[in-house]
Design a protein around this motif. Structure first.
Motif, PDB file in Angstrom:
ATOM      1  N   ILE A 226       4.632   5.445  -5.503  1.00 50.62           N
ATOM      2  CA  ILE A 226       4.883   5.274  -6.945  1.00 50.62           C
ATOM      3  C   ILE A 226       3.539   5.027  -7.643  1.00 50.62           C
ATOM      4  CG2 ILE A 226       6.262   4.073  -8.679  1.00 50.62           C
ATOM      5  CD1 ILE A 226       7.969   2.963  -6.306  1.00 50.62           C
ATOM      6  N   PRO A 227       2.772   6.093  -7.907  1.00 50.12           N
ATOM      7  CA  PRO A 227       1.428   5.934  -8.477  1.00 50.12           C
ATOM      8  C   PRO A 227       1.383   5.174  -9.806  1.00 50.12           C
ATOM      9  CG  PRO A 227       1.750   8.175  -7.694  1.00 50.12           C
ATOM     10  CD  PRO A 227       3.082   7.480  -7.595  1.00 50.12           C
ATOM     11  N   SER A 228       2.441   5.225 -10.594  1.00 53.27           N
ATOM     12  CA  SER A 228       2.417   4.528 -11.888  1.00 53.27           C
ATOM     13  C   SER A 228       2.339   3.006 -11.717  1.00 53.27           C
ATOM     14  CB  SER A 228       3.628   4.903 -12.745  1.00 53.27           C
ATOM     15  OG  SER A 228       4.829   4.543 -12.097  1.00 53.27           O
ATOM     16  N   LEU A 229       2.682   2.501 -10.539  1.00 56.16           N
ATOM     17  CA  LEU A 229       2.580   1.063 -10.306  1.00 56.16           C
ATOM     18  C   LEU A 229       1.125   0.597 -10.211  1.00 56.16           C
ATOM     19  CD1 LEU A 229       5.554   0.314  -7.903  1.00 56.16           C
ATOM     20  CD2 LEU A 229       5.337  -0.236 -10.329  1.00 56.16           C
ATOM     21  N   GLU A 230       0.210   1.517  -9.896  1.00 54.21           N
ATOM     22  CA  GLU A 230      -1.220   1.168  -9.937  1.00 54.21           C
ATOM     23  C   GLU A 230      -1.565   0.634 -11.321  1.00 54.21           C
ATOM     24  OE1 GLU A 230      -3.826   1.291  -7.784  1.00 54.21           O
ATOM     25  OE2 GLU A 230      -3.086   2.483  -6.107  1.00 54.21           O
ATOM     26  N   ARG A 231      -1.047   1.297 -12.364  1.00 55.86           N
ATOM     27  CA  ARG A 231      -1.319   0.875 -13.745  1.00 55.86           C
ATOM     28  C   ARG A 231      -0.727  -0.505 -13.999  1.00 55.86           C
ATOM     29  NH1 ARG A 231       0.930   0.969 -18.972  1.00 55.86           N
ATOM     30  NH2 ARG A 231      -0.661   1.244 -20.557  1.00 55.86           N
ATOM     31  N   TYR A 232       0.505  -0.734 -13.554  1.00 53.17           N
ATOM     32  CA  TYR A 232       1.146  -2.028 -13.748  1.00 53.17           C
ATOM     33  C   TYR A 232       0.308  -3.146 -13.118  1.00 53.17           C
ATOM     34  CZ  TYR A 232       4.239  -5.995 -13.098  1.00 53.17           C
ATOM     35  OH  TYR A 232       4.754  -7.262 -13.077  1.00 53.17           O
ATOM     36  N   PHE A 233      -0.081  -2.968 -11.872  1.00 50.63           N
ATOM     37  CA  PHE A 233      -0.836  -4.020 -11.193  1.00 50.63           C
ATOM     38  C   PHE A 233      -2.232  -4.177 -11.776  1.00 50.63           C
ATOM     39  CE2 PHE A 233       2.656  -3.552  -8.202  1.00 50.63           C
ATOM     40  CZ  PHE A 233       2.970  -4.889  -8.017  1.00 50.63           C
ATOM     41  N   ARG A 234      -2.812  -3.118 -12.319  1.00 52.48           N
ATOM     42  CA  ARG A 234      -4.088  -3.243 -13.021  1.00 52.48           C
ATOM     43  C   ARG A 234      -3.909  -4.119 -14.257  1.00 52.48           C
ATOM     44  NH1 ARG A 234      -5.745  -0.921 -17.406  1.00 52.48           N
ATOM     45  NH2 ARG A 234      -4.330   0.834 -17.242  1.00 52.48           N
ATOM     46  N   ILE A 235      -2.839  -3.916 -14.994  1.00 50.33           N
ATOM     47  CA  ILE A 235      -2.553  -4.727 -16.187  1.00 50.33           C
ATOM     48  C   ILE A 235      -2.397  -6.197 -15.804  1.00 50.33           C
ATOM     49  CG2 ILE A 235      -0.811  -5.186 -17.973  1.00 50.33           C
ATOM     50  CD1 ILE A 235      -0.375  -2.068 -18.025  1.00 50.33           C
ATOM     51  N   ILE A 236      -1.674  -6.466 -14.722  1.00 49.84           N
ATOM     52  CA  ILE A 236      -1.474  -7.842 -14.248  1.00 49.84           C
ATOM     53  C   ILE A 236      -2.833  -8.461 -13.873  1.00 49.84           C
ATOM     54  CG2 ILE A 236      -0.449  -9.272 -12.408  1.00 49.84           C
ATOM     55  CD1 ILE A 236       1.533  -8.169 -14.569  1.00 49.84           C
ATOM     56  N   LEU A 237      -3.659  -7.711 -13.143  1.00 48.75           N
ATOM     57  CA  LEU A 237      -4.962  -8.237 -12.732  1.00 48.75           C
ATOM     58  C   LEU A 237      -5.889  -8.449 -13.926  1.00 48.75           C
ATOM     59  CD1 LEU A 237      -5.627  -6.275  -9.420  1.00 48.75           C
ATOM     60  CD2 LEU A 237      -5.216  -8.730  -9.688  1.00 48.75           C
ATOM     61  N   GLU A 238      -5.825  -7.584 -14.920  1.00 50.37           N
ATOM     62  CA  GLU A 238      -6.643  -7.775 -16.122  1.00 50.37           C
ATOM     63  C   GLU A 238      -6.246  -9.061 -16.845  1.00 50.37           C
ATOM     64  OE1 GLU A 238      -6.007  -4.132 -18.268  1.00 50.37           O
ATOM     65  OE2 GLU A 238      -7.574  -3.073 -17.170  1.00 50.37           O
ATOM     66  N   GLY A 239      -4.953  -9.318 -16.924  1.00 47.88           N
ATOM     67  CA  GLY A 239      -4.487 -10.561 -17.541  1.00 47.88           C
ATOM     68  C   GLY A 239      -4.956 -11.776 -16.767  1.00 47.88           C
ATOM     69  N   TYR A 240      -4.879 -11.695 -15.455  1.00 49.97           N
ATOM     70  CA  TYR A 240      -5.325 -12.794 -14.598  1.00 49.97           C
ATOM     71  C   TYR A 240      -6.826 -13.023 -14.761  1.00 49.97           C
ATOM     72  CZ  TYR A 240      -6.169 -15.476 -10.321  1.00 49.97           C
ATOM     73  OH  TYR A 240      -6.558 -16.432  -9.423  1.00 49.97           O
ATOM     74  N   LEU A 241      -7.600 -11.954 -14.786  1.00 48.71           N
ATOM     75  CA  LEU A 241      -9.046 -12.062 -14.957  1.00 48.71           C
ATOM     76  C   LEU A 241      -9.387 -12.690 -16.308  1.00 48.71           C
ATOM     77  CD1 LEU A 241     -11.894 -11.562 -13.924  1.00 48.71           C
ATOM     78  CD2 LEU A 241     -11.741  -9.241 -14.841  1.00 48.71           C
ATOM     79  N   GLY A 242      -8.672 -12.289 -17.355  1.00 50.22           N
ATOM     80  CA  GLY A 242      -8.891 -12.880 -18.675  1.00 50.22           C
ATOM     81  C   GLY A 242      -8.621 -14.371 -18.681  1.00 50.22           C
ATOM     82  N   THR A 243      -7.576 -14.784 -17.985  1.00 47.13           N
ATOM     83  CA  THR A 243      -7.245 -16.204 -17.878  1.00 47.13           C
ATOM     84  C   THR A 243      -8.351 -16.966 -17.153  1.00 47.13           C
ATOM     85  OG1 THR A 243      -4.886 -15.710 -17.884  1.00 47.13           O
ATOM     86  CG2 THR A 243      -5.534 -17.831 -16.979  1.00 47.13           C
ATOM     87  N   LEU A 244      -8.867 -16.377 -16.062  1.00 48.45           N
ATOM     88  CA  LEU A 244      -9.960 -17.025 -15.325  1.00 48.45           C
ATOM     89  C   LEU A 244     -11.217 -17.139 -16.179  1.00 48.45           C
ATOM     90  CD1 LEU A 244      -9.724 -15.448 -11.753  1.00 48.45           C
ATOM     91  CD2 LEU A 244      -9.149 -17.776 -12.435  1.00 48.45           C
TER      92      LEU A 244
ATOM     93  N   GLN B 159       0.827  -1.207   0.000  1.00 46.63           N
ATOM     94  CA  GLN B 159       0.000   0.000   0.000  1.00 46.63           C
ATOM     95  C   GLN B 159       0.864   1.261   0.000  1.00 46.63           C
ATOM     96  OE1 GLN B 159      -3.207  -0.346  -0.609  1.00 46.63           O
ATOM     97  NE2 GLN B 159      -2.905  -2.554  -0.485  1.00 46.63           N
ATOM     98  N   LYS B 160       1.912   1.263   0.807  1.00 48.17           N
ATOM     99  CA  LYS B 160       2.818   2.425   0.854  1.00 48.17           C
ATOM    100  C   LYS B 160       3.541   2.608  -0.477  1.00 48.17           C
ATOM    101  CE  LYS B 160       3.596   2.359   5.823  1.00 48.17           C
ATOM    102  NZ  LYS B 160       4.536   2.066   6.921  1.00 48.17           N
ATOM    103  N   MET B 161       3.943   1.493  -1.095  1.00 47.55           N
ATOM    104  CA  MET B 161       4.635   1.562  -2.381  1.00 47.55           C
ATOM    105  C   MET B 161       3.735   2.183  -3.446  1.00 47.55           C
ATOM    106  SD  MET B 161       6.075  -1.608  -4.674  1.00 47.55           S
ATOM    107  CE  MET B 161       4.407  -2.140  -5.067  1.00 47.55           C
ATOM    108  N   LEU B 162       2.467   1.768  -3.476  1.00 47.86           N
ATOM    109  CA  LEU B 162       1.545   2.321  -4.471  1.00 47.86           C
ATOM    110  C   LEU B 162       1.310   3.818  -4.247  1.00 47.86           C
ATOM    111  CD1 LEU B 162      -1.146  -0.497  -4.836  1.00 47.86           C
ATOM    112  CD2 LEU B 162       0.811  -0.011  -6.317  1.00 47.86           C
ATOM    113  N   GLN B 163       1.326   4.255  -3.001  1.00 49.13           N
ATOM    114  CA  GLN B 163       1.193   5.691  -2.724  1.00 49.13           C
ATOM    115  C   GLN B 163       2.441   6.443  -3.178  1.00 49.13           C
ATOM    116  OE1 GLN B 163       0.337   5.858   1.481  1.00 49.13           O
ATOM    117  NE2 GLN B 163      -1.878   5.868   1.124  1.00 49.13           N
TER     118      GLN B 163
END
Length: 192
Positions: A118-136, A112-116
């Motif tokens: 480094i805001p651009s990491l929110e985008r990275y983790f969103r991309i990872i979660l979108e890929g995971y959701l697509g796989t599911l 949580q502190k890292m995302l605060q």
């Protein structure tokens, strides 16, 4: 650590200062074959990135006592109970090393502190979660609409690196088929 940073930089740009902050948030952990990263009922305290190795996530079927494989994860993949980690509630499943596995881990608080910071990491983790959701979603469709043989061939084509590193019975469990079924398909392909 460099392998994870390289993965992130494929999706977002980080300054050198952000990379330094990012590195300070992570620690390395090694699991020996058979060791658990997470057990059913425990709260997932860390998000884990696999540097090398193989993990399986599974539940125990209360009717027959068999492992039901939820996911298999190898080098450069994430292996976390997302729900347990994000909500800090007990996990419904286990995550265990199939072979010696080296992980990079970040605690929920540090994440949580890292995302605060480094805001651009929110985008990275969103991309990872979108890929995971697509796989599911794909897995749900394939489980509901495709025959066992089609599911197996799709798995072979989609995850050739997993096929070469994971025992056949785990792949069978993931696909919801018997190990004997996979043996028959393999024999049939060899004789063709």
């Amino acid at each position: 650590m460099e392998i994870l940073i390289k993965n992130i930089l494929k999706h977002v740009t980080l300054t050198q200062e952000e990379i330094t902050v990012f590195k300070s948030c992570w620690s390395e952990k090694t699991l020996e074959k058979g060791e658990f990263l997470l057990r059913n009922g425990e709260t997932c305290r860390y998000d884990s990135y696999i540097v090398s190795g193989v993990l399986k996530a599974f539940c125990i079927n209360s009717d027959n006592g068999n492992e039901e494989i939820l996911f298999l994860a190898i080098d450069n993949w994430w292996a976390t109970d997302i729900s347990s980690f994000s909500k800090q509630q007990p996990s419904m499943y286990n995550i265990q090393a199939v072979e010696k596995t080296i992980l990079l881990q970040i605690s929920h608080t540090a994440f949580q502190k890292m995302l605060q910071a480094i805001p651009s990491l929110e985008r990275y983790f969103r991309i990872i979660l979108e890929g995971y959701l697509g796989t599911l979603e794909k897995r749900i469709v394939f489980n509901n609409m495709y025959k066992a043989e089609q599911k197996y061939y799709d798995f072979l084509n989609t995850y050739p690196d997993i096929v070469s590193r994971v025992p056949q019975y785990l792949i069978a469990s993931y696909l919801g088929v018997s190990a004997e079924f996979i043996s028959r398909i393999r024999k049939k392909n060899k004789s063709s």
